[in-house]
Design a protein around this motif. Structure first.
Motif, PDB file in Angstrom:
ATOM      1  N   VAL A 114     127.534  43.997 109.884  1.00 18.55           N
ATOM      2  CA  VAL A 114     127.505  44.372 108.871  1.00 18.55           C
ATOM      3  C   VAL A 114     127.177  45.518 108.132  1.00 18.55           C
ATOM      4  O   VAL A 114     128.045  46.506 107.123  1.00 18.55           O
ATOM      5  N   ILE A 115     126.419  46.276 108.418  1.00 22.04           N
ATOM      6  CA  ILE A 115     126.186  47.945 107.550  1.00 22.04           C
ATOM      7  C   ILE A 115     126.887  48.603 108.055  1.00 22.04           C
ATOM      8  O   ILE A 115     127.270  49.451 107.507  1.00 22.04           O
ATOM      9  N   GLY A 116     127.266  48.560 109.978  1.00 26.36           N
ATOM     10  CA  GLY A 116     128.326  49.957 109.494  1.00 26.36           C
ATOM     11  C   GLY A 116     129.757  49.595 109.212  1.00 26.36           C
ATOM     12  O   GLY A 116     130.879  50.837 108.279  1.00 26.36           O
ATOM     13  N   ALA A 117     130.062  47.663 108.087  1.00 25.28           N
ATOM     14  CA  ALA A 117     131.123  47.665 107.304  1.00 25.28           C
ATOM     15  C   ALA A 117     130.729  47.971 106.092  1.00 25.28           C
ATOM     16  O   ALA A 117     131.844  48.448 105.339  1.00 25.28           O
ATOM     17  N   GLN A 118     129.648  47.653 105.751  1.00 27.30           N
ATOM     18  CA  GLN A 118     129.556  48.147 104.241  1.00 27.30           C
ATOM     19  C   GLN A 118     128.750  49.529 104.180  1.00 27.30           C
ATOM     20  O   GLN A 118     129.677  49.933 102.672  1.00 27.30           O
ATOM     21  N   ALA A 119     128.756  50.656 104.395  1.00 29.10           N
ATOM     22  CA  ALA A 119     128.196  51.788 104.646  1.00 29.10           C
ATOM     23  C   ALA A 119     129.649  53.212 103.383  1.00 29.10           C
ATOM     24  O   ALA A 119     129.544  53.053 103.328  1.00 29.10           O
ATOM     25  N   PRO A 120     130.285  52.562 104.629  1.00 24.91           N
ATOM     26  CA  PRO A 120     131.709  53.384 103.943  1.00 24.91           C
ATOM     27  C   PRO A 120     132.602  52.698 102.463  1.00 24.91           C
ATOM     28  O   PRO A 120     132.878  53.432 102.004  1.00 24.91           O
ATOM     29  N   THR A 121     131.641  50.788 102.244  1.00 23.04           N
ATOM     30  CA  THR A 121     132.788  50.895 100.859  1.00 23.04           C
ATOM     31  C   THR A 121     131.400  51.058 100.099  1.00 23.04           C
ATOM     32  O   THR A 121     132.693  51.495  98.832  1.00 23.04           O
TER      33      THR A 121
ATOM     34  N   GLU B  72     140.516  45.588  93.580  1.00 16.90           N
ATOM     35  CA  GLU B  72     139.363  44.961  94.831  1.00 16.90           C
ATOM     36  C   GLU B  72     139.930  45.283  96.014  1.00 16.90           C
ATOM     37  O   GLU B  72     141.059  44.909  95.715  1.00 16.90           O
ATOM     38  N   ASP B  73     139.493  45.883  97.010  1.00 16.65           N
ATOM     39  CA  ASP B  73     140.348  45.585  98.607  1.00 16.65           C
ATOM     40  C   ASP B  73     139.948  44.456  99.282  1.00 16.65           C
ATOM     41  O   ASP B  73     141.144  44.126 100.234  1.00 16.65           O
ATOM     42  N   ASN B  74     139.050  43.729  99.374  1.00 18.79           N
ATOM     43  CA  ASN B  74     138.505  42.125 100.154  1.00 18.79           C
ATOM     44  C   ASN B  74     139.485  41.348  99.791  1.00 18.79           C
ATOM     45  O   ASN B  74     140.126  40.559  98.618  1.00 18.79           O
ATOM     46  N   ALA B  75     140.822  40.828 101.249  1.00 17.71           N
ATOM     47  CA  ALA B  75     141.597  39.956 100.941  1.00 17.71           C
ATOM     48  C   ALA B  75     141.378  39.043 100.225  1.00 17.71           C
ATOM     49  O   ALA B  75     141.822  38.433  99.472  1.00 17.71           O
ATOM     50  N   ILE B  76     139.388  38.382 100.661  1.00 20.86           N
ATOM     51  CA  ILE B  76     139.586  37.105 100.655  1.00 20.86           C
ATOM     52  C   ILE B  76     139.370  36.656  99.053  1.00 20.86           C
ATOM     53  O   ILE B  76     139.301  35.925  98.242  1.00 20.86           O
TER      54      ILE B  76
ATOM     55  N   ALA C 298     142.418  40.446  94.990  1.00 18.91           N
ATOM     56  CA  ALA C 298     142.482  42.502  94.168  1.00 18.91           C
ATOM     57  C   ALA C 298     141.866  42.232  92.962  1.00 18.91           C
ATOM     58  O   ALA C 298     141.130  43.654  91.982  1.00 18.91           O
ATOM     59  N   THR C 299     141.138  41.515  91.774  1.00 17.53           N
ATOM     60  CA  THR C 299     140.190  40.793  90.798  1.00 17.53           C
ATOM     61  C   THR C 299     139.657  40.431  90.813  1.00 17.53           C
ATOM     62  O   THR C 299     139.718  39.407  89.411  1.00 17.53           O
ATOM     63  N   PRO C 300     138.877  40.034  91.223  1.00 18.41           N
ATOM     64  CA  PRO C 300     138.321  38.655  91.096  1.00 18.41           C
ATOM     65  C   PRO C 300     137.049  38.669  90.428  1.00 18.41           C
ATOM     66  O   PRO C 300     136.602  39.588  89.347  1.00 18.41           O
ATOM     67  N   SER C 301     136.562  37.111  89.927  1.00 21.67           N
ATOM     68  CA  SER C 301     135.815  36.830  88.252  1.00 21.67           C
ATOM     69  C   SER C 301     134.571  37.129  89.296  1.00 21.67           C
ATOM     70  O   SER C 301     134.035  37.686  90.463  1.00 21.67           O
ATOM     71  N   THR C 302     133.447  37.448  88.119  1.00 23.82           N
ATOM     72  CA  THR C 302     132.086  37.877  88.859  1.00 23.82           C
ATOM     73  C   THR C 302     131.526  36.184  89.437  1.00 23.82           C
ATOM     74  O   THR C 302     130.953  36.819  90.338  1.00 23.82           O
ATOM     75  N   ARG C 303     131.900  35.302  88.840  1.00 26.22           N
ATOM     76  CA  ARG C 303     131.612  34.327  89.315  1.00 26.22           C
ATOM     77  C   ARG C 303     131.738  33.907  91.067  1.00 26.22           C
ATOM     78  O   ARG C 303     131.375  33.867  92.538  1.00 26.22           O
TER      79      ARG C 303
END
Length: 133
Positions: free
Chosen positions: A110-117, A66-70, A73-78
């Motif tokens: 939000v749409i602008g950030a999510q589209a490339p992701t 996962e690229d999201n620092a919050i 790297a490998t978050p759980s489903t929860r």
């Protein structure tokens, strides 16, 4: 990713479609149709990314990160569910709180950030052999 037991993007899109159809008759007083559509689309984008990320988490990340620092790297489903649930609530709360003139700004960002992701997730999973490519 279309992994056994995981929520697929197609499943999420069906849920979003049902939500949008159910809300077409919703009356929100001063909220314009464009504003409500922007909120619905930004929520849909967050749900698609959530489904993609949750599928990777449910599969144990198998060479992905996962690229999201919050979330880490490998978050759980929860963790994924809590993160995206919170993001959707904040998106909606800001939408309601903003004056009508600025109401579509947050969903637009939000749409602008999510589209490339979302696109990047699809390209990565297709190259790896997951999903319906």
């Amino acid at each position: 990713m279309c992994l056994t037991g995981a929520v697929t993007t197609v499943d999420v899109m069906r849920l979003i479609l049902a939500f949008l159809v159910a809300c077409t008759g919703c009356s929100a007083g001063q909220w314009r149709y464009v504003d409500r559509s922007a909120l619905a689309l930004s929520t849909a984008a967050l749900l698609v990314d959530a489904a993609q990320t949750r599928s990777a988490a449910a599969a144990g990340w198998q060479g992905f990160a996962e690229d999201n620092a919050i979330m880490g790297a490998t978050p759980s489903t929860r963790t994924v569910e809590l993160y995206f649930g919170t993001a959707i609530l904040i998106n909606a709360a800001l939408w309601v709180a903003l004056p009508s003139r600025w109401r579509s700004v947050i969903p637009g960002l939000v749409i602008g950030a999510q589209a490339p992701t979302i696109t990047g997730n699809l390209q990565t999973t297709c190259v790896a052999g997951f999903g319906r490519c």
